[in-house]
Structures are given as structure tokens and as C-alpha cells.
Design an enzyme around this catalytic site. Structure first.
Site, PDB file in Angstrom:
ATOM      1  N   LYS A  81       0.813  -1.219   0.000  1.00 56.13           N
ATOM      2  CA  LYS A  81       0.000   0.000   0.000  1.00 56.13           C
ATOM      3  C   LYS A  81       0.846   1.268   0.000  1.00 56.13           C
ATOM      4  O   LYS A  81       0.335   2.351  -0.325  1.00 56.13           O
ATOM      5  CB  LYS A  81      -0.946   0.013   1.198  1.00 56.13           C
ATOM      6  CG  LYS A  81      -0.291   0.140   2.560  1.00 56.13           C
ATOM      7  CD  LYS A  81      -1.331   0.087   3.675  1.00 56.13           C
ATOM      8  CE  LYS A  81      -0.698   0.204   5.053  1.00 56.13           C
ATOM      9  NZ  LYS A  81      -0.064   1.515   5.270  1.00 56.13           N
ATOM     10  N   ASP A  82       2.134   1.175   0.351  1.00 55.92           N
ATOM     11  CA  ASP A  82       3.002   2.348   0.366  1.00 55.92           C
ATOM     12  C   ASP A  82       3.542   2.706  -1.014  1.00 55.92           C
ATOM     13  O   ASP A  82       4.094   3.793  -1.197  1.00 55.92           O
ATOM     14  CB  ASP A  82       4.196   2.129   1.308  1.00 55.92           C
ATOM     15  CG  ASP A  82       3.796   2.112   2.773  1.00 55.92           C
ATOM     16  OD1 ASP A  82       2.710   2.643   3.091  1.00 55.92           O
ATOM     17  OD2 ASP A  82       4.566   1.578   3.590  1.00 55.92           O
ATOM     18  N   ARG A 129      -7.755   8.441   5.048  1.00 58.51           N
ATOM     19  CA  ARG A 129      -8.813   7.464   4.741  1.00 58.51           C
ATOM     20  C   ARG A 129      -9.503   6.994   6.014  1.00 58.51           C
ATOM     21  O   ARG A 129     -10.742   6.978   6.101  1.00 58.51           O
ATOM     22  CB  ARG A 129      -8.198   6.268   4.002  1.00 58.51           C
ATOM     23  CG  ARG A 129      -9.150   5.092   3.812  1.00 58.51           C
ATOM     24  CD  ARG A 129      -8.404   3.887   3.245  1.00 58.51           C
ATOM     25  NE  ARG A 129      -7.299   3.487   4.098  1.00 58.51           N
ATOM     26  CZ  ARG A 129      -7.417   2.746   5.186  1.00 58.51           C
ATOM     27  NH1 ARG A 129      -8.599   2.316   5.579  1.00 58.51           N
ATOM     28  NH2 ARG A 129      -6.357   2.427   5.909  1.00 58.51           N
ATOM     29  N   ARG A 130      -8.726   6.615   7.006  1.00 60.77           N
ATOM     30  CA  ARG A 130      -9.311   6.176   8.275  1.00 60.77           C
ATOM     31  C   ARG A 130     -10.026   7.323   8.971  1.00 60.77           C
ATOM     32  O   ARG A 130     -11.123   7.156   9.514  1.00 60.77           O
ATOM     33  CB  ARG A 130      -8.213   5.612   9.183  1.00 60.77           C
ATOM     34  CG  ARG A 130      -7.632   4.284   8.696  1.00 60.77           C
ATOM     35  CD  ARG A 130      -6.377   3.922   9.445  1.00 60.77           C
ATOM     36  NE  ARG A 130      -5.831   2.636   9.015  1.00 60.77           N
ATOM     37  CZ  ARG A 130      -4.560   2.276   9.152  1.00 60.77           C
ATOM     38  NH1 ARG A 130      -3.700   3.107   9.716  1.00 60.77           N
ATOM     39  NH2 ARG A 130      -4.157   1.091   8.736  1.00 60.77           N
ATOM     40  N   ARG A 147       1.699   9.788  14.304  1.00 62.23           N
ATOM     41  CA  ARG A 147       2.771   9.212  13.504  1.00 62.23           C
ATOM     42  C   ARG A 147       3.638   8.337  14.407  1.00 62.23           C
ATOM     43  O   ARG A 147       3.449   8.285  15.611  1.00 62.23           O
ATOM     44  CB  ARG A 147       3.648  10.318  12.891  1.00 62.23           C
ATOM     45  CG  ARG A 147       3.026  11.083  11.746  1.00 62.23           C
ATOM     46  CD  ARG A 147       2.965  10.282  10.449  1.00 62.23           C
ATOM     47  NE  ARG A 147       4.226   9.653  10.125  1.00 62.23           N
ATOM     48  CZ  ARG A 147       5.250  10.250   9.509  1.00 62.23           C
ATOM     49  NH1 ARG A 147       5.158  11.523   9.171  1.00 62.23           N
ATOM     50  NH2 ARG A 147       6.359   9.585   9.229  1.00 62.23           N
ATOM     51  N   ARG A 153       2.748   3.849  18.503  1.00 67.53           N
ATOM     52  CA  ARG A 153       1.312   4.130  18.460  1.00 67.53           C
ATOM     53  C   ARG A 153       0.552   3.317  19.501  1.00 67.53           C
ATOM     54  O   ARG A 153      -0.354   3.826  20.162  1.00 67.53           O
ATOM     55  CB  ARG A 153       0.782   3.853  17.047  1.00 67.53           C
ATOM     56  CG  ARG A 153       1.195   4.921  16.037  1.00 67.53           C
ATOM     57  CD  ARG A 153       0.706   4.605  14.655  1.00 67.53           C
ATOM     58  NE  ARG A 153       1.584   3.643  13.991  1.00 67.53           N
ATOM     59  CZ  ARG A 153       1.286   3.015  12.852  1.00 67.53           C
ATOM     60  NH1 ARG A 153       0.107   3.214  12.290  1.00 67.53           N
ATOM     61  NH2 ARG A 153       2.143   2.192  12.311  1.00 67.53           N
ATOM     62  N   CYS A 242      -1.075   6.923  -1.641  1.00 70.34           N
ATOM     63  CA  CYS A 242      -1.261   6.127  -0.423  1.00 70.34           C
ATOM     64  C   CYS A 242      -1.844   6.955   0.721  1.00 70.34           C
ATOM     65  O   CYS A 242      -2.229   6.405   1.745  1.00 70.34           O
ATOM     66  CB  CYS A 242       0.056   5.482   0.000  1.00 70.34           C
ATOM     67  SG  CYS A 242       1.340   6.644   0.491  1.00 70.34           S
TER      68      CYS A 242
END
Length: 319
Positions: A81-82, A129-130, A147, A153, A242
């Protein structure tokens, strides 16, 4: 005669775990030895900046790709996805191994689901997106920028500074037990549709290196490659990278059909479009483009124009 494969990856714990997974599979298939070359990317070098603040593509792959292009490594392992949707000159994707569960996960201290989080809960995510989908579903929650690597996280939830974070379920699986007295609950597609190619790896090599190309064929999973091609074709048609608020999920049915779900959202989450398309899996790019056009016809063209123009920043402290 045994040879040595040099494998480039990012420095993070998750990236090295993914590269190790590929290294072990390559060693088992060829009988050769593998070593990892851990490198930094532009995104890694600026962990305090929001992803959307960068005016560049390939934030999390550029330094790793360069190691292959200049001959320091034979191949590179990326979170698929990156990767930018445009091909990098001089490289090709030699293998797309079998995909992990591509869904997102909500990580909390008590195993709460998105619907049962307390009113006004704080959720951390670096993804537009999230963020858009969370704000669309739960207008009362406070979505905060986040980040850092996966461990960083998760610790924000463990120490109580956040009620929850949203991360890729595949990252949790590849990193091992979650620990920290935290619990993860998968988010279903109607709650938060995952990014195109999420959960899949991409193994790149030089396009003029036939030995590496031949070796990587042994690691390729045709089903995963086909599904990812459809998802990324949708993303490409919507001119999203992305960091765009675009989601996609493809599956191949027993009768050879491709079923593709797609999502496009305004950054604020006030407008969110979903659609699906089913067609022959033999033309995955066509499936992706067709579904993208359907989203554009539903009003997505206005969202895309907003994204191109640079949508105004959305307050992340809550509604």
C-alpha cells in the site's frame, strides 16, 4: 553454488519482520543465504510531520528503492500500500506473496468496538482514509494525528493518552503478540474499508536482473497479485496516492469473478461514497477502473477536485 541475496527494507520493527518473512521464503525456495539492509525513507526521517504535509510520492519507499537501483541490494520488500501507483523506472514487482488479512483494527485497552467506544473518545490515526470514515461513522469522537512506528502508536493507548488507535491488522499479525494489555478488534468493511493493497507485500527488483526475477516468481501468489491489481487500478483512476481517502477490497469468487468494493470520502468525512462491481477476474485493471468511474459518477468527481485543490485542514480534536 549458493549465492547471497541482499534485501533492502525500512528500519522499523514491522518492516524488518516483513523483510525477514520474504528472506526466509526465498532461502527455503532457493537454498541460498539472505541478509537484510535496513534503510531510512523520507517519511521515516520526518516522524513529526503529518503524511499529507509532504509534497512527494513514495515517502516510505524512496530510500529502499534507491538501494536496489544503485546495486546495494538485489531486491526490496515494501508494504504494497506504500507504493505509488506509477511504476518506478528501472524496477518491477517480482513477487506479491500471499496476503494477510487486509482489514484495519481498532486497538483499545478493553476490546471495545467502534460502535461501543465512549462518546468523545480519542482515536489516533495518521491516515486521511481512516480519519474520514471514523468521522463519518462517529461524529462525536475526537480523531487525533498520530505518527510513529507501530510500537509507539500502541503505547499511546497503553499509557492512556489515547482511547484507541486504528492500525492495519496485518501489521499486528506480522509483529507478533500485541502485549501491553491491549486488545484489537477488526473493523469490518462497512465501518472502515482498508487501503488498496493493504495486507500485501510487494517485492521489487531491477527489471534487467533475470536471475532475481526468476527467483522471485517462486514467492508470487497469483490470486493476491490479481486482487491487488484491481484495487490499485481503482486508486490510480481516482488519482489517489497512499495518503488519499480511498478504500478498496477485492475478492475472487469460486467461479472466477472479481468482486470489488470501493470507497471515496471527502477529507472531512461529511461525504462518503461506496460502490461495488463484479466482473471477470481476468481483467483486474478494468474492474478497478470501472468501479472508480462509478464512484466518480456518484459525485466522486467533486471530491477528487477538492483533493486536487488541496482540501482545507480538518480539525482533528473532534467535531
Amino acid at each position: 553454488m549458493s549465492r547471497l541475496w541482499r534485501i533492502a527494507s525500512r528500519r522499523s520493527t514491522l518492516a524488518r519482520a516483513q523483510a525477514t518473512q520474504v528472506a526466509e521464503a526465498l532461502a527455503a525456495a532457493t537454498g541460498d543465504r539472505c541478509v537484510l539492509l535496513a534503510l531510512s525513507t523520507t517519511g521515516d526521517d520526518h516522524p513529526d510531520r503529518a503524511v499529507e504535509a509532504f509534497d512527494a510520492k513514495g515517502l516510505f519507499v524512496d530510500g529502499v528503492r534507491q538501494a536496489v537501483l544503485d546495486g546495494r541490494a538485489e531486491l526490496a520488500v515494501h508494504s504494497h500500500k506504500d507504493l505509488p501507483t506509477e511504476r518506478c523506472r528501472g524496477l518491477l514487482i517480482g513477487a506479491v506473496p500471499r496476503r494477510e488479512d487486509p482489514r484495519d483494527a481498532l486497538v483499545t485497552r478493553d476490546g471495545a468496538r467502534l460502535a461501543t467506544l465512549r462518546r468523545g473518545a480519542t482515536i489516533g490515526t495518521s491516515s486521511a482514509r481512516r480519519r474520514a470514515q471514523l468521522r463519518h461513522t462517529r461524529r462525536d469522537v475526537a480523531v487525533q494525528p498520530l505518527r510513529g512506528n507501530l510500537d509507539t502508536r500502541l503505547r499511546r493507548v497503553a499509557d492512556g493518552s489515547l482511547d484507541a488507535v486504528v492500525v492495519a491488522l496485518a501489521g499486528l499479525a506480522r509483529s507478533g503478540p500485541i502485549g501491553l494489555d491491549l486488545r484489537a478488534v477488526a473493523l469490518e468493511h462497512g465501518e472502515c474499508l482498508h487501503a488498496a493493497a493493504q495486507g500485501a507485500l510487494a517485492v521489487e527488483c531491477r527489471d534487467d536482473d533475470p536471475d532475481t526475477i526468476a527467483a522471485l516468481r517462486m514467492l508470487d501468489d497469483p490470486t493476491t497479485r490479481t486482487v491487488v491489481r484491481a484495487e490499485r487500478a481503482l486508486l490510480r483512476r481516482l488519482q489517489g496516492g497512499c495518503t488519499a481517502p480511498v478504500g478498496a477490497h477485492g475478492t475472487i469468487t469460486s467461479d472466477g469473478q472479481m468482486e470489488l468494493l470501493g470507497m471515496l470520502a471527502a477529507p472531512s468525512g461529511t461525504q462518503l461514497l461506496r460502490a461495488s462491481h463484479r466482473a471477470a477476474a481476468t481483467e483486474p485493471e478494468l474492474v478497478g477502473r470501472t468501479l472508480a468511474d462509478r464512484l466518480l459518477q456518484q459525485g466522486g468527481d467533486r471530491i477528487v477536485e477538492e483533493l486536487r485543490a488541496g482540501a482545507p485542514a480538518v480539525p482533528m480534536g473532534g467535531p
